[in-house]
Design a protein around this motif. Sequence first.
Motif, PDB file in Angstrom:
ATOM      1  N   GLN A  39       0.842  -1.186   0.000  1.00  0.00           N
ATOM      2  CA  GLN A  39       0.000   0.000   0.000  1.00  0.00           C
ATOM      3  C   GLN A  39       0.877   1.236   0.000  1.00  0.00           C
ATOM      4  OE1 GLN A  39      -2.898   0.264   3.194  1.00  0.00           O
ATOM      5  NE2 GLN A  39      -4.171   1.624   1.957  1.00  0.00           N
ATOM      6  N   ALA A  40       0.736   2.010  -1.060  1.00  0.00           N
ATOM      7  CA  ALA A  40       1.451   3.274  -1.168  1.00  0.00           C
ATOM      8  C   ALA A  40       0.601   4.386  -0.563  1.00  0.00           C
ATOM      9  CB  ALA A  40       1.749   3.573  -2.632  1.00  0.00           C
ATOM     10  N   PRO A  41       1.218   5.472  -0.144  1.00  0.00           N
ATOM     11  CA  PRO A  41       0.455   6.580   0.445  1.00  0.00           C
ATOM     12  C   PRO A  41      -0.643   7.064  -0.486  1.00  0.00           C
ATOM     13  CG  PRO A  41       2.793   6.913   0.797  1.00  0.00           C
ATOM     14  CD  PRO A  41       2.671   5.733  -0.120  1.00  0.00           C
ATOM     15  N   GLY A  42      -1.853   7.162   0.036  1.00  0.00           N
ATOM     16  CA  GLY A  42      -2.968   7.663  -0.742  1.00  0.00           C
ATOM     17  C   GLY A  42      -3.562   6.683  -1.732  1.00  0.00           C
ATOM     18  N   LYS A  43      -3.069   5.455  -1.697  1.00  0.00           N
ATOM     19  CA  LYS A  43      -3.572   4.448  -2.641  1.00  0.00           C
ATOM     20  C   LYS A  43      -4.133   3.246  -1.894  1.00  0.00           C
ATOM     21  CE  LYS A  43      -0.543   5.605  -6.517  1.00  0.00           C
ATOM     22  NZ  LYS A  43       0.379   5.070  -7.550  1.00  0.00           N
ATOM     23  N   ALA A  44      -4.947   2.484  -2.594  1.00  0.00           N
ATOM     24  CA  ALA A  44      -5.505   1.273  -2.012  1.00  0.00           C
ATOM     25  C   ALA A  44      -4.437   0.182  -1.943  1.00  0.00           C
ATOM     26  CB  ALA A  44      -6.690   0.792  -2.847  1.00  0.00           C
ATOM     27  N   ARG A  45      -4.617  -0.743  -1.007  1.00  0.00           N
ATOM     28  CA  ARG A  45      -3.697  -1.877  -0.939  1.00  0.00           C
ATOM     29  C   ARG A  45      -3.901  -2.764  -2.156  1.00  0.00           C
ATOM     30  NH1 ARG A  45      -3.547  -4.801   4.733  1.00  0.00           N
ATOM     31  NH2 ARG A  45      -5.683  -5.389   4.134  1.00  0.00           N
ATOM     32  N   GLU A  46      -2.800  -3.271  -2.696  1.00  0.00           N
ATOM     33  CA  GLU A  46      -2.874  -4.097  -3.896  1.00  0.00           C
ATOM     34  C   GLU A  46      -2.061  -5.371  -3.723  1.00  0.00           C
ATOM     35  OE1 GLU A  46      -1.094  -2.208  -7.301  1.00  0.00           O
ATOM     36  OE2 GLU A  46       0.794  -1.836  -6.278  1.00  0.00           O
ATOM     37  N   GLY A  47      -2.491  -6.398  -4.434  1.00  0.00           N
ATOM     38  CA  GLY A  47      -1.759  -7.652  -4.412  1.00  0.00           C
ATOM     39  C   GLY A  47      -0.505  -7.560  -5.257  1.00  0.00           C
ATOM     40  N   VAL A  48       0.591  -8.083  -4.739  1.00  0.00           N
ATOM     41  CA  VAL A  48       1.872  -8.057  -5.435  1.00  0.00           C
ATOM     42  C   VAL A  48       2.212  -9.441  -5.980  1.00  0.00           C
ATOM     43  CG1 VAL A  48       4.352  -7.700  -5.158  1.00  0.00           C
ATOM     44  CG2 VAL A  48       2.721  -6.156  -4.024  1.00  0.00           C
ATOM     45  N   SER A  49       2.118 -10.445  -5.112  1.00  0.00           N
ATOM     46  CA  SER A  49       2.479 -11.793  -5.507  1.00  0.00           C
ATOM     47  C   SER A  49       1.893 -12.785  -4.519  1.00  0.00           C
ATOM     48  CB  SER A  49       4.008 -11.941  -5.549  1.00  0.00           C
ATOM     49  OG  SER A  49       4.374 -13.236  -5.992  1.00  0.00           O
ATOM     50  N   CYS A  50       1.700 -14.017  -4.980  1.00  0.00           N
ATOM     51  CA  CYS A  50       1.239 -15.054  -4.072  1.00  0.00           C
ATOM     52  C   CYS A  50       1.830 -16.393  -4.488  1.00  0.00           C
ATOM     53  CB  CYS A  50      -0.283 -15.109  -4.020  1.00  0.00           C
ATOM     54  SG  CYS A  50      -1.069 -15.661  -5.546  1.00  0.00           S
ATOM     55  N   VAL A  51       1.773 -17.347  -3.554  1.00  0.00           N
ATOM     56  CA  VAL A  51       2.320 -18.678  -3.802  1.00  0.00           C
ATOM     57  C   VAL A  51       1.430 -19.702  -3.112  1.00  0.00           C
ATOM     58  CG1 VAL A  51       3.889 -18.505  -1.808  1.00  0.00           C
ATOM     59  CG2 VAL A  51       4.418 -20.094  -3.670  1.00  0.00           C
ATOM     60  N   THR A  52       1.242 -20.842  -3.760  1.00  0.00           N
ATOM     61  CA  THR A  52       0.435 -21.897  -3.167  1.00  0.00           C
ATOM     62  C   THR A  52       1.159 -22.546  -1.995  1.00  0.00           C
ATOM     63  OG1 THR A  52       1.290 -23.392  -4.860  1.00  0.00           O
ATOM     64  CG2 THR A  52      -0.887 -22.409  -5.246  1.00  0.00           C
ATOM     65  N   TRP A  53       0.453 -23.377  -1.258  1.00  0.00           N
ATOM     66  CA  TRP A  53       0.977 -23.977  -0.044  1.00  0.00           C
ATOM     67  C   TRP A  53       2.250 -24.766  -0.286  1.00  0.00           C
ATOM     68  CZ3 TRP A  53       1.476 -29.271   0.381  1.00  0.00           C
ATOM     69  CH2 TRP A  53       0.851 -30.038  -0.638  1.00  0.00           C
ATOM     70  N   ASN A  54       2.352 -25.375  -1.474  1.00  0.00           N
ATOM     71  CA  ASN A  54       3.523 -26.220  -1.761  1.00  0.00           C
ATOM     72  C   ASN A  54       4.577 -25.505  -2.598  1.00  0.00           C
ATOM     73  OD1 ASN A  54       2.194 -26.083  -4.187  1.00  0.00           O
ATOM     74  ND2 ASN A  54       1.868 -28.289  -4.396  1.00  0.00           N
ATOM     75  N   GLY A  55       4.346 -24.234  -2.891  1.00  0.00           N
ATOM     76  CA  GLY A  55       5.330 -23.464  -3.639  1.00  0.00           C
ATOM     77  C   GLY A  55       5.343 -23.718  -5.119  1.00  0.00           C
ATOM     78  N   GLN A  56       4.405 -24.529  -5.615  1.00  0.00           N
ATOM     79  CA  GLN A  56       4.493 -24.942  -7.006  1.00  0.00           C
ATOM     80  C   GLN A  56       3.782 -24.014  -7.980  1.00  0.00           C
ATOM     81  OE1 GLN A  56       3.724 -29.055  -7.745  1.00  0.00           O
ATOM     82  NE2 GLN A  56       5.493 -29.709  -6.539  1.00  0.00           N
ATOM     83  N   SER A  57       2.981 -23.124  -7.451  1.00  0.00           N
ATOM     84  CA  SER A  57       2.291 -22.177  -8.328  1.00  0.00           C
ATOM     85  C   SER A  57       2.405 -20.784  -7.737  1.00  0.00           C
ATOM     86  CB  SER A  57       0.824 -22.572  -8.486  1.00  0.00           C
ATOM     87  OG  SER A  57       0.162 -21.680  -9.348  1.00  0.00           O
ATOM     88  N   THR A  58       2.710 -19.831  -8.589  1.00  0.00           N
ATOM     89  CA  THR A  58       2.845 -18.451  -8.148  1.00  0.00           C
ATOM     90  C   THR A  58       2.052 -17.530  -9.073  1.00  0.00           C
ATOM     91  OG1 THR A  58       4.842 -18.145  -9.482  1.00  0.00           O
ATOM     92  CG2 THR A  58       5.154 -18.832  -7.193  1.00  0.00           C
ATOM     93  N   SER A  59       1.830 -16.324  -8.579  1.00  0.00           N
ATOM     94  CA  SER A  59       1.151 -15.314  -9.383  1.00  0.00           C
ATOM     95  C   SER A  59       1.758 -13.961  -9.048  1.00  0.00           C
ATOM     96  CB  SER A  59      -0.349 -15.319  -9.085  1.00  0.00           C
ATOM     97  OG  SER A  59      -1.030 -14.396  -9.911  1.00  0.00           O
ATOM     98  N   TYR A  60       1.809 -13.076 -10.050  1.00  0.00           N
ATOM     99  CA  TYR A  60       2.404 -11.763  -9.861  1.00  0.00           C
ATOM    100  C   TYR A  60       1.520 -10.686 -10.484  1.00  0.00           C
ATOM    101  CZ  TYR A  60       6.685 -14.321  -8.789  1.00  0.00           C
ATOM    102  OH  TYR A  60       7.615 -15.166  -8.221  1.00  0.00           O
ATOM    103  N   ALA A  61       1.530  -9.528  -9.855  1.00  0.00           N
ATOM    104  CA  ALA A  61       0.919  -8.364 -10.486  1.00  0.00           C
ATOM    105  C   ALA A  61       1.737  -8.001 -11.723  1.00  0.00           C
ATOM    106  CB  ALA A  61       0.893  -7.197  -9.507  1.00  0.00           C
TER     107      ALA A  61
END
Length: 125
Positions: A39-61
């Motif tokens: 979350q940057a000043p004055g902006k909404a919080r945004e998703g940057v990256s995520c990973v599944t429980w086993n680390g085998q799948s990821t996602s990025y903004a």
Amino acid sequence: QVQVVESGGGLVQAGGSLRLSCSASGFAFNDCAMGWFRQAPGKAREGVSCVTWNGQSTSYADSVKGRFTISRDNAKNTLYLQMNSLEPEDTAMYYCAADPSSWYCSLDQDEYNYWGQGTQVTVSS
């Protein structure tokens, strides 16, 4: 109790790198999808990256693809975010979060139940 603690933030010049860490306890880290948000000043919080429980799948903004890498070490209950080629636009408070109910990972913050307090990343031009 549930604890999610981010570290590794700081001040860096544009083009530099930082590695964020997130230490988790009090819940089944190994069973959770994990995500990084900012979350940057004055902006909404945004998703940057995520990973599944086993680390085998990821996602990025789109804004961080090719520059950031998410990873996890389930033996250490720790999540990481390697950030390279940092830009002033990456300046924000960075948060780690856990989703204990999904086998996939999502950049939707509503999916996440456990949150840390954040670590500040500031990129100077």
